[in-house]
Scaffold this motif. Structure first.
Motif, PDB file in Angstrom:
ATOM      1  N   LEU B 132       0.771  -1.328   0.114  1.00 34.71           N
ATOM      2  CA  LEU B 132       0.116  -0.039  -0.045  1.00 34.71           C
ATOM      3  C   LEU B 132       0.905   1.113   0.021  1.00 34.71           C
ATOM      4  CD1 LEU B 132      -2.871  -0.831   2.356  1.00 34.71           C
ATOM      5  CD2 LEU B 132      -2.824  -0.412  -0.030  1.00 34.71           C
ATOM      6  N   THR B 133       2.169   1.205   0.364  1.00 40.28           N
ATOM      7  CA  THR B 133       3.011   2.263   0.277  1.00 40.28           C
ATOM      8  C   THR B 133       3.530   2.786  -1.074  1.00 40.28           C
ATOM      9  OG1 THR B 133       4.931   1.145   1.144  1.00 40.28           O
ATOM     10  CG2 THR B 133       3.539   2.061   2.878  1.00 40.28           C
ATOM     11  N   LEU B 134       3.672   1.603  -1.829  1.00 38.48           N
ATOM     12  CA  LEU B 134       4.081   1.703  -3.129  1.00 38.48           C
ATOM     13  C   LEU B 134       3.234   2.912  -4.021  1.00 38.48           C
ATOM     14  CD1 LEU B 134       4.841  -1.937  -4.679  1.00 38.48           C
ATOM     15  CD2 LEU B 134       6.383  -0.245  -3.459  1.00 38.48           C
ATOM     16  N   PRO B 135       3.889   3.550  -5.080  1.00 37.99           N
ATOM     17  CA  PRO B 135       3.060   4.412  -5.718  1.00 37.99           C
ATOM     18  C   PRO B 135       2.187   3.520  -6.706  1.00 37.99           C
ATOM     19  CG  PRO B 135       5.729   5.002  -5.871  1.00 37.99           C
ATOM     20  CD  PRO B 135       5.368   3.588  -4.934  1.00 37.99           C
ATOM     21  N   GLU B 136       1.168   4.060  -7.001  1.00 37.74           N
ATOM     22  CA  GLU B 136      -0.085   3.332  -7.761  1.00 37.74           C
ATOM     23  C   GLU B 136       0.803   2.514  -8.935  1.00 37.74           C
ATOM     24  OE1 GLU B 136      -0.129   6.525  -6.852  1.00 37.74           O
ATOM     25  OE2 GLU B 136      -2.187   6.705  -5.829  1.00 37.74           O
ATOM     26  N   LEU B 137       1.416   3.434  -9.699  1.00 39.87           N
ATOM     27  CA  LEU B 137       1.924   2.747 -10.749  1.00 39.87           C
ATOM     28  C   LEU B 137       2.601   1.273 -10.999  1.00 39.87           C
ATOM     29  CD1 LEU B 137       3.446   5.742 -13.105  1.00 39.87           C
ATOM     30  CD2 LEU B 137       1.481   4.167 -13.792  1.00 39.87           C
ATOM     31  N   TYR B 138       3.353   1.370  -9.567  1.00 36.64           N
ATOM     32  CA  TYR B 138       3.972   0.288  -9.339  1.00 36.64           C
ATOM     33  C   TYR B 138       3.218  -1.034  -8.667  1.00 36.64           C
ATOM     34  CZ  TYR B 138       7.759   2.900 -10.744  1.00 36.64           C
ATOM     35  OH  TYR B 138       9.000   3.848 -11.498  1.00 36.64           O
ATOM     36  N   ARG B 139       2.221  -0.364  -7.919  1.00 46.73           N
ATOM     37  CA  ARG B 139       1.341  -1.164  -7.006  1.00 46.73           C
ATOM     38  C   ARG B 139       0.410  -2.249  -8.049  1.00 46.73           C
ATOM     39  NH1 ARG B 139      -2.612   2.049  -3.558  1.00 46.73           N
ATOM     40  NH2 ARG B 139      -0.622   3.214  -3.358  1.00 46.73           N
ATOM     41  N   GLU B 140       0.021  -1.469  -8.945  1.00 44.81           N
ATOM     42  CA  GLU B 140      -0.842  -2.125  -9.867  1.00 44.81           C
ATOM     43  C   GLU B 140      -0.311  -3.137 -10.533  1.00 44.81           C
ATOM     44  OE1 GLU B 140      -3.031   0.889 -12.037  1.00 44.81           O
ATOM     45  OE2 GLU B 140      -0.998   1.228 -13.375  1.00 44.81           O
ATOM     46  N   VAL B 141       1.074  -2.967 -11.087  1.00 45.38           N
ATOM     47  CA  VAL B 141       1.753  -4.093 -11.558  1.00 45.38           C
ATOM     48  C   VAL B 141       1.897  -5.509 -10.852  1.00 45.38           C
ATOM     49  CG1 VAL B 141       2.595  -2.799 -13.720  1.00 45.38           C
ATOM     50  CG2 VAL B 141       3.899  -3.128 -11.640  1.00 45.38           C
ATOM     51  N   VAL B 142       2.203  -5.157  -9.496  1.00 45.93           N
ATOM     52  CA  VAL B 142       2.225  -5.972  -8.724  1.00 45.93           C
ATOM     53  C   VAL B 142       1.053  -6.958  -8.601  1.00 45.93           C
ATOM     54  CG1 VAL B 142       2.808  -6.888  -6.251  1.00 45.93           C
ATOM     55  CG2 VAL B 142       4.420  -4.943  -7.317  1.00 45.93           C
ATOM     56  N   VAL B 143       0.051  -6.050  -8.238  1.00 44.17           N
ATOM     57  CA  VAL B 143      -1.334  -6.610  -8.164  1.00 44.17           C
ATOM     58  C   VAL B 143      -1.522  -7.549  -9.203  1.00 44.17           C
ATOM     59  CG1 VAL B 143      -3.983  -6.368  -7.710  1.00 44.17           C
ATOM     60  CG2 VAL B 143      -2.059  -4.923  -6.623  1.00 44.17           C
ATOM     61  N   LEU B 144      -1.572  -7.122 -10.300  1.00 46.36           N
ATOM     62  CA  LEU B 144      -1.797  -7.657 -11.757  1.00 46.36           C
ATOM     63  C   LEU B 144      -0.936  -8.793 -11.930  1.00 46.36           C
ATOM     64  CD1 LEU B 144      -2.873  -4.986 -13.920  1.00 46.36           C
ATOM     65  CD2 LEU B 144      -4.373  -6.445 -12.888  1.00 46.36           C
ATOM     66  N   CYS B 145       0.301  -8.756 -12.115  1.00 46.03           N
ATOM     67  CA  CYS B 145       1.264  -9.707 -12.310  1.00 46.03           C
ATOM     68  C   CYS B 145       1.466 -10.890 -11.267  1.00 46.03           C
ATOM     69  CB  CYS B 145       2.475  -9.280 -12.962  1.00 46.03           C
ATOM     70  SG  CYS B 145       2.403  -8.287 -14.218  1.00 46.03           S
ATOM     71  N   ASP B 146       1.732 -10.292  -9.936  1.00 48.38           N
ATOM     72  CA  ASP B 146       1.925 -11.109  -8.830  1.00 48.38           C
ATOM     73  C   ASP B 146       0.830 -11.915  -8.385  1.00 48.38           C
ATOM     74  OD1 ASP B 146       4.861 -10.922  -9.141  1.00 48.38           O
ATOM     75  OD2 ASP B 146       4.801  -9.205  -8.157  1.00 48.38           O
ATOM     76  N   LEU B 147      -0.042 -10.968  -7.751  1.00 49.68           N
ATOM     77  CA  LEU B 147      -1.203 -11.478  -7.101  1.00 49.68           C
ATOM     78  C   LEU B 147      -2.312 -11.982  -7.935  1.00 49.68           C
ATOM     79  CD1 LEU B 147      -1.441  -8.571  -4.474  1.00 49.68           C
ATOM     80  CD2 LEU B 147      -0.308 -10.530  -4.161  1.00 49.68           C
ATOM     81  N   GLU B 149      -1.825 -12.906 -10.994  1.00 43.68           N
ATOM     82  CA  GLU B 149      -1.162 -13.898 -11.885  1.00 43.68           C
ATOM     83  C   GLU B 149      -1.362 -13.861 -13.339  1.00 43.68           C
ATOM     84  OE1 GLU B 149      -1.824 -17.938 -10.296  1.00 43.68           O
ATOM     85  OE2 GLU B 149      -0.113 -17.739  -8.920  1.00 43.68           O
ATOM     86  N   MET B 150      -1.435 -12.613 -13.793  1.00 43.12           N
ATOM     87  CA  MET B 150      -1.556 -12.294 -15.141  1.00 43.12           C
ATOM     88  C   MET B 150      -0.337 -12.062 -16.040  1.00 43.12           C
ATOM     89  SD  MET B 150      -4.593  -9.370 -15.456  1.00 43.12           S
ATOM     90  CE  MET B 150      -6.146  -9.626 -14.896  1.00 43.12           C
ATOM     91  N   SER B 151      -0.334 -12.444 -17.296  1.00 42.36           N
ATOM     92  CA  SER B 151       0.870 -12.222 -17.860  1.00 42.36           C
ATOM     93  C   SER B 151       1.187 -10.822 -18.373  1.00 42.36           C
ATOM     94  CB  SER B 151       0.623 -13.026 -19.617  1.00 42.36           C
ATOM     95  OG  SER B 151      -0.161 -12.394 -20.010  1.00 42.36           O
ATOM     96  N   TYR B 152       2.344 -10.415 -18.609  1.00 47.92           N
ATOM     97  CA  TYR B 152       2.838  -9.213 -19.132  1.00 47.92           C
ATOM     98  C   TYR B 152       1.591  -8.569 -20.066  1.00 47.92           C
ATOM     99  CZ  TYR B 152       7.396  -9.484 -16.412  1.00 47.92           C
ATOM    100  OH  TYR B 152       8.154  -9.670 -15.553  1.00 47.92           O
ATOM    101  N   ALA B 153       1.524  -9.482 -20.971  1.00 46.85           N
ATOM    102  CA  ALA B 153       0.703  -8.949 -22.247  1.00 46.85           C
ATOM    103  C   ALA B 153      -1.023  -8.805 -21.792  1.00 46.85           C
ATOM    104  CB  ALA B 153       0.501 -10.075 -23.175  1.00 46.85           C
ATOM    105  N   GLN B 154      -1.230  -9.559 -20.831  1.00 45.69           N
ATOM    106  CA  GLN B 154      -2.575  -9.086 -20.140  1.00 45.69           C
ATOM    107  C   GLN B 154      -2.696  -7.876 -19.322  1.00 45.69           C
ATOM    108  OE1 GLN B 154      -3.147 -12.954 -18.312  1.00 45.69           O
ATOM    109  NE2 GLN B 154      -4.907 -13.260 -19.503  1.00 45.69           N
ATOM    110  N   SER B 155      -1.467  -7.745 -18.665  1.00 46.46           N
ATOM    111  CA  SER B 155      -1.514  -6.678 -17.789  1.00 46.46           C
ATOM    112  C   SER B 155      -1.354  -5.460 -18.688  1.00 46.46           C
ATOM    113  CB  SER B 155      -0.337  -6.813 -16.845  1.00 46.46           C
ATOM    114  OG  SER B 155      -0.374  -7.712 -16.245  1.00 46.46           O
ATOM    115  N   ALA B 156      -0.356  -5.531 -19.744  1.00 46.28           N
ATOM    116  CA  ALA B 156      -0.188  -4.580 -20.651  1.00 46.28           C
ATOM    117  C   ALA B 156      -1.476  -3.886 -21.309  1.00 46.28           C
ATOM    118  CB  ALA B 156       0.794  -4.894 -21.792  1.00 46.28           C
ATOM    119  N   GLY B 157      -2.356  -4.928 -21.540  1.00 46.03           N
ATOM    120  CA  GLY B 157      -3.589  -4.544 -22.192  1.00 46.03           C
ATOM    121  C   GLY B 157      -4.470  -3.914 -21.251  1.00 46.03           C
TER     122      GLY B 157
END
Lengths: 200, 190
Positions: B132-147, B149-157
């Motif tokens: 929650l302390t991460l800037p949103e731009l970074y937080r959302e990639v962690v949420v999508l890719c790590d939590l 489990e989306m691929s980079y392509a899906q997250s990029a979309g």
């Protein structure tokens, strides 16, 4: 879903494990009440839309119906107060005959022949209510427009050569073209003659 | 892929006609991910609920707002959820400036060892706070890719950027997370 390798460092596996734990610990779905609320909102929304659509359809249908009735019944009537009647070309002979009979009674030998004045073809029958004063019916001229509001029409009595009547669009026989006639003209607000009847 | 698109188009058409089963299907398919995404992004279950509701209300009120040519329904819903989540985050001023994050990626080994010794529940709690302390731009990639489990392509979309951007943001986000975690563990054991 495929997951791309994010790169490893010494602390990466522990972070990765912690992230997986966090992912697993999170609720897997929204509260069921939310789903129920949305489902009922969906139902309400489309029910409202259906009602609005039906009401709109009904309003349009009614509008069209009223419009048709108004066109058929209301609009073409020429004011009764003016004791005016305009006839179609089918009944022209009859009206022309009446006109000429009246003309005969009043003008003696100088009458306009029975079939000397005829309404143009295709003019709608506007009103056939007989005149309370016994006046002859008006005969429509080509410029006749049944959309002109009743209250804007007025009757003007004029004396003029029969040739002028022809210029207005009435059919006048050549034998009587040079004679002078008295006629009532039904004119619009701008003075355009829409119908006439012979007085003498 | 084409079949999925066709199916999604049909679903959307049915939804716009008022087919409750079609709506229920779309809801069942996407609500979990959207709810979790907002929950991880905001740290608030109330906000997650509110945003999830708002996202699906969008679909109810204006199903034609979704253009199949631009991506899947999931990506469309995620996009809406993301915008709403960002708005909620700005409201709650959870933002942490990038300047607050140390550039150095050196982690005190002792602190990191301490993290390993924590119980699973404690680690999860710390990680949630660090996230929650991460800037949103970074937080959302962690949420999508790590939590999620989306691929980079899906997250990029969903995030409307390139896969390369996702990869670099994720790398940076991991570094920041590790720093945060280490410092939080160290602070809790002082």
């Amino acid at each position: 879903m495929s997951k791309t390798n994010h790169g490893q460092s010494g602390s990466e596996p522990l972070l990765s494990t912690a992230l997986q734990e966090l992912s697993r610990s999170a609720p897997q779905s929204a509260p069921p009440e939310l789903g129920q609320a949305l489902a009922s909102e969906f139902h309400r929304h489309h029910l409202r839309r259906r009602i609005i659509r039906r009401a709109a359809t009904l309003a349009v249908t009614l509008g069209i119906g009223v419009g048709l009735v108004w066109l058929r019944l209301g609009n073409p009537v020429i004011p009764d107060a003016r004791h005016v009647s305009i006839e179609t070309s089918d009944s022209v002979k009859r009206s022309a005959s009446t006109e000429s009979q009246n003309a005969t009674a009043q003008a003696g030998r100088n009458q306009i022949p029975r079939t000397s004045v005829r309404a143009p073809r295709g003019v709608l029958r506007a009103s056939t209510k007989p005149s309370a004063t016994g006046n002859t019916p008006f005969v429509a001229l080509p410029l006749f427009d049944f959309r002109i509001p009743q209250e804007e029409l007025r009757v003007v009595r004029v004396e003029m050569p029969a040739s002028s009547l022809r210029l207005l669009g009435a059919h006048v026989n050549d034998e009587v073209i040079a004679r002078r006639v008295t006629a009532d003209l039904l004119v619009g607000p701008d003075g355009t003659p829409y119908a006439f009847r012979l007085v003498t | 892929m084409a079949e999925v698109e066709l199916h999604e188009k049909q679903l959307l058409r049915q939804i716009s006609k008022g087919d409750e089963a079609a709506f229920a299907l779309v809801y069942a398919r996407h609500q979990g991910q959207i709810y979790r995404f907002v929950l991880h992004m905001t740290g608030s279950s109330a906000t997650a609920e509110e945003v999830t509701q708002e996202v699906f209300m969008l679909l109810i009120r204006n199903p034609n707002g979704y253009d199949p040519a631009k991506g899947s329904i999931g990506a469309y819903l995620f996009g809406a959820a993301r915008n709403l989540a960002w708005r909620a985050i700005k409201r709650e001023v959870l933002d942490v400036s990038l300047d607050d994050v140390p550039e150095s990626e050196s982690i005190l080994t002792d602190d990191w060892d301490l993290l390993e010794k924590l119980s699973s529940a404690e680690r999860i709690d710390l990680l949630r706070k660090a996230l929650l302390t991460l800037p949103e731009l970074y937080r959302e990639v962690v949420v999508l890719c790590d939590l999620e489990e989306m691929s980079y392509a899906q997250s990029a979309g969903i995030l409307d950027c390139s896969s390369g951007t996702i990869a670099s943001r994720l790398h940076r986000a991991h570094a920041m997370l590790k720093m945060k975690l280490a410092s939080m563990v160290g602070a809790s054991h002082v």
